[in-house]
Write a protein that holds these residues in place. Structure first.
Motif, PDB file in Angstrom:
ATOM      1  N   GLY A  80      38.706  90.283-117.970  1.00  0.00           N
ATOM      2  CA  GLY A  80      38.475  89.157-118.885  1.00  0.00           C
ATOM      3  C   GLY A  80      38.301  87.832-118.171  1.00  0.00           C
ATOM      4  N   THR A  81      38.576  87.796-116.869  1.00  0.00           N
ATOM      5  CA  THR A  81      38.357  86.563-116.103  1.00  0.00           C
ATOM      6  C   THR A  81      36.858  86.289-116.008  1.00  0.00           C
ATOM      7  OG1 THR A  81      40.342  86.938-114.799  1.00  0.00           O
ATOM      8  CG2 THR A  81      38.705  85.426-113.878  1.00  0.00           C
ATOM      9  N   GLN A  82      36.476  85.055-116.350  1.00  0.00           N
ATOM     10  CA  GLN A  82      35.046  84.718-116.311  1.00  0.00           C
ATOM     11  C   GLN A  82      34.703  83.728-115.204  1.00  0.00           C
ATOM     12  OE1 GLN A  82      35.836  84.113-120.435  1.00  0.00           O
ATOM     13  NE2 GLN A  82      33.836  84.906-120.984  1.00  0.00           N
ATOM     14  N   LEU A  83      35.697  82.981-114.733  1.00  0.00           N
ATOM     15  CA  LEU A  83      35.433  82.031-113.648  1.00  0.00           C
ATOM     16  C   LEU A  83      36.584  82.080-112.645  1.00  0.00           C
ATOM     17  CD1 LEU A  83      33.792  78.608-113.681  1.00  0.00           C
ATOM     18  CD2 LEU A  83      36.063  78.743-112.668  1.00  0.00           C
ATOM     19  N   VAL A  84      36.245  82.211-111.382  1.00  0.00           N
ATOM     20  CA  VAL A  84      37.230  82.139-110.300  1.00  0.00           C
ATOM     21  C   VAL A  84      36.877  80.929-109.447  1.00  0.00           C
ATOM     22  CG1 VAL A  84      38.155  83.273-108.247  1.00  0.00           C
ATOM     23  CG2 VAL A  84      37.652  84.624-110.284  1.00  0.00           C
ATOM     24  N   ALA A  85      37.819  79.996-109.321  1.00  0.00           N
ATOM     25  CA  ALA A  85      37.595  78.783-108.539  1.00  0.00           C
ATOM     26  C   ALA A  85      38.465  78.840-107.291  1.00  0.00           C
ATOM     27  CB  ALA A  85      37.956  77.556-109.377  1.00  0.00           C
ATOM     28  N   ILE A  86      37.848  78.701-106.135  1.00  0.00           N
ATOM     29  CA  ILE A  86      38.551  78.809-104.854  1.00  0.00           C
ATOM     30  C   ILE A  86      38.372  77.502-104.085  1.00  0.00           C
ATOM     31  CG2 ILE A  86      38.740  80.107-102.689  1.00  0.00           C
ATOM     32  CD1 ILE A  86      37.248  82.435-104.265  1.00  0.00           C
ATOM     33  N   ASP A  87      39.478  76.808-103.797  1.00  0.00           N
ATOM     34  CA  ASP A  87      39.376  75.541-103.065  1.00  0.00           C
ATOM     35  C   ASP A  87      39.737  75.749-101.597  1.00  0.00           C
ATOM     36  OD1 ASP A  87      38.756  72.861-102.864  1.00  0.00           O
ATOM     37  OD2 ASP A  87      40.755  72.152-103.424  1.00  0.00           O
ATOM     38  N   GLU A  88      39.300  74.817-100.757  1.00  0.00           N
ATOM     39  CA  GLU A  88      39.571  74.867 -99.310  1.00  0.00           C
ATOM     40  C   GLU A  88      39.133  76.206 -98.719  1.00  0.00           C
ATOM     41  OE1 GLU A  88      40.192  72.173 -97.959  1.00  0.00           O
ATOM     42  OE2 GLU A  88      41.389  70.935 -99.324  1.00  0.00           O
ATOM     43  N   ALA A  89      37.906  76.587 -99.050  1.00  0.00           N
ATOM     44  CA  ALA A  89      37.379  77.902 -98.673  1.00  0.00           C
ATOM     45  C   ALA A  89      37.385  78.127 -97.165  1.00  0.00           C
ATOM     46  CB  ALA A  89      35.960  78.047 -99.202  1.00  0.00           C
ATOM     47  N   GLN A  90      37.315  77.030 -96.385  1.00  0.00           N
ATOM     48  CA  GLN A  90      37.266  77.195 -94.923  1.00  0.00           C
ATOM     49  C   GLN A  90      38.508  77.889 -94.388  1.00  0.00           C
ATOM     50  OE1 GLN A  90      37.564  74.247 -96.458  1.00  0.00           O
ATOM     51  NE2 GLN A  90      39.467  73.390 -95.704  1.00  0.00           N
ATOM     52  N   PHE A  91      39.622  77.802 -95.084  1.00  0.00           N
ATOM     53  CA  PHE A  91      40.855  78.421 -94.592  1.00  0.00           C
ATOM     54  C   PHE A  91      40.825  79.950 -94.693  1.00  0.00           C
ATOM     55  CE2 PHE A  91      43.047  74.290 -95.981  1.00  0.00           C
ATOM     56  CZ  PHE A  91      42.893  73.730 -94.724  1.00  0.00           C
ATOM     57  N   PHE A  92      39.934  80.507 -95.520  1.00  0.00           N
ATOM     58  CA  PHE A  92      39.923  81.953 -95.739  1.00  0.00           C
ATOM     59  C   PHE A  92      39.122  82.712 -94.689  1.00  0.00           C
ATOM     60  CE2 PHE A  92      41.004  80.125 -99.807  1.00  0.00           C
ATOM     61  CZ  PHE A  92      41.961  80.983-100.297  1.00  0.00           C
ATOM     62  N   GLY A  93      38.302  82.015 -93.908  1.00  0.00           N
ATOM     63  CA  GLY A  93      37.531  82.676 -92.868  1.00  0.00           C
ATOM     64  C   GLY A  93      36.403  83.536 -93.422  1.00  0.00           C
ATOM     65  N   PRO A  94      35.720  84.264 -92.528  1.00  0.00           N
ATOM     66  CA  PRO A  94      34.520  85.016 -92.913  1.00  0.00           C
ATOM     67  C   PRO A  94      34.760  86.087 -93.975  1.00  0.00           C
ATOM     68  CG  PRO A  94      34.684  84.827 -90.528  1.00  0.00           C
ATOM     69  CD  PRO A  94      35.960  84.288 -91.076  1.00  0.00           C
ATOM     70  N   ASP A  95      35.997  86.582 -94.115  1.00  0.00           N
ATOM     71  CA  ASP A  95      36.272  87.615 -95.130  1.00  0.00           C
ATOM     72  C   ASP A  95      35.970  87.133 -96.539  1.00  0.00           C
ATOM     73  OD1 ASP A  95      37.181  89.134 -93.079  1.00  0.00           O
ATOM     74  OD2 ASP A  95      39.312  88.966 -93.574  1.00  0.00           O
ATOM     75  N   LEU A  96      35.940  85.825 -96.743  1.00  0.00           N
ATOM     76  CA  LEU A  96      35.732  85.304 -98.095  1.00  0.00           C
ATOM     77  C   LEU A  96      34.330  85.614 -98.612  1.00  0.00           C
ATOM     78  CD1 LEU A  96      36.927  83.722-100.464  1.00  0.00           C
ATOM     79  CD2 LEU A  96      36.074  81.626 -99.400  1.00  0.00           C
ATOM     80  N   VAL A  97      33.374  85.787 -97.711  1.00  0.00           N
ATOM     81  CA  VAL A  97      31.983  85.988 -98.149  1.00  0.00           C
ATOM     82  C   VAL A  97      31.875  87.265 -98.989  1.00  0.00           C
ATOM     83  CG1 VAL A  97      29.587  86.270 -97.424  1.00  0.00           C
ATOM     84  CG2 VAL A  97      31.095  84.721 -96.159  1.00  0.00           C
ATOM     85  N   ASP A  98      32.346  88.385 -98.456  1.00  0.00           N
ATOM     86  CA  ASP A  98      32.254  89.648 -99.205  1.00  0.00           C
ATOM     87  C   ASP A  98      33.090  89.607-100.478  1.00  0.00           C
ATOM     88  OD1 ASP A  98      30.502  90.713 -97.429  1.00  0.00           O
ATOM     89  OD2 ASP A  98      31.945  92.038 -96.432  1.00  0.00           O
ATOM     90  N   VAL A  99      34.241  88.947-100.422  1.00  0.00           N
ATOM     91  CA  VAL A  99      35.096  88.862-101.612  1.00  0.00           C
ATOM     92  C   VAL A  99      34.386  88.057-102.713  1.00  0.00           C
ATOM     93  CG1 VAL A  99      37.243  87.882-102.526  1.00  0.00           C
ATOM     94  CG2 VAL A  99      37.267  89.198-100.392  1.00  0.00           C
TER      95      VAL A  99
END
Ligand code: ADP
Ligand code: MG
Length: 192
Positions: free
Chosen positions: A81-100
């Motif tokens: 039921g989640t329609q929007l996911v907002a992620i701040d300070e994306a630089q801290f997550f590293g390259p793994d964030l792209v696939d996620v």
């Protein structure tokens, strides 16, 4: 901005520090909530500036968030039921964030990712460049140069803010800070 053909999309908000990335992320979250959408807001545990459990802008705007230590933890927080996911300070997550982020958008979710596109020494800061490459929308913001007031696409770490070298985590944590540590700078003033 939606083309009406599908709901999943990746929206990137990028720029240097003080560009208003978090304000823009919060604006999009508020709009989604007014529209009755199910929203999840994610912050990274390394960003301790405003205490855990919230995303905060330099101007004092803040919203409650879940705090995670890695990109791999994000899908587990996204309930049906989640329609929007907002992620701040994306630089801290590293390259793994792209696939996620791509995986969530592929599931029909609007993913808004805000983060630094440059390091304090003026280099591209992954994963923002990679996220920009695969996003439906990219909003590139500038701050105001602390020296001359022109558009600032960069930020610098002030000389008395301490050394920033060391291992990878130390280097990432060195990007946590506020106006006492960093200044927005234009092209001409980024190295002087
Ligand atoms: P970001 O998330 O991009 O670091 P924020 O959304 O947290 O930026 O904060 C943006 C706010 O920071 C601006 O609205 C303004 O109030 C404040 N600010 C402080 N210094 C500057 C600057 N040099 N340029 C632009 N805004 C600044
Ligand atoms: Mg911010």
């Amino acid at each position: 901005m939606d083309d009406g053909l599908g709901t999943g999309r990746l929206e990137v908000v990028a720029g240097p520090m003080f560009a208003g990335k978090t304000e823009e992320l919060v604006r999009r979250v508020h709009r989604a909530r007014y529209a009755g959408r199910g929203v999840v807001v994610i912050a990274h545990a390394v960003d301790t500036r405003s205490g855990t459990g919230r995303v905060a802008s330099h101007s004092g705007l803040e919203i409650a968030s879940s705090t995670v230590a890695s990109a791999a933890e994000i899908p587990g927080l996204v309930e049906p039921g989640t329609q929007l996911v907002a992620i701040d300070e994306a630089q801290f997550f590293g390259p793994d964030l792209v696939d996620v982020a791509v995986g969530l958008a592929d599931r029909g979710i609007v993913v808004v990712v805000a983060g630094l596109s440059v390091t304090f020494d003026g280099r591209p800061f992954e994963p923002l460049p990679a996220l920009m490459a695969v996003a439906e929308s990219v909003t590139k913001l500038t701050a105001v140069c602390a020296v001359c007031g022109r558009d600032a696409a960069y930020h610098v770490r002030l000389p008395d803010a301490g050394a920033a070298d060391g291992d990878a985590l130390t280097a990432v944590a060195a990007h946590v800070g506020g106006m006492e540590t960093y200044q927005a700078r234009c092209r001409d003033h980024r190295s002087r």
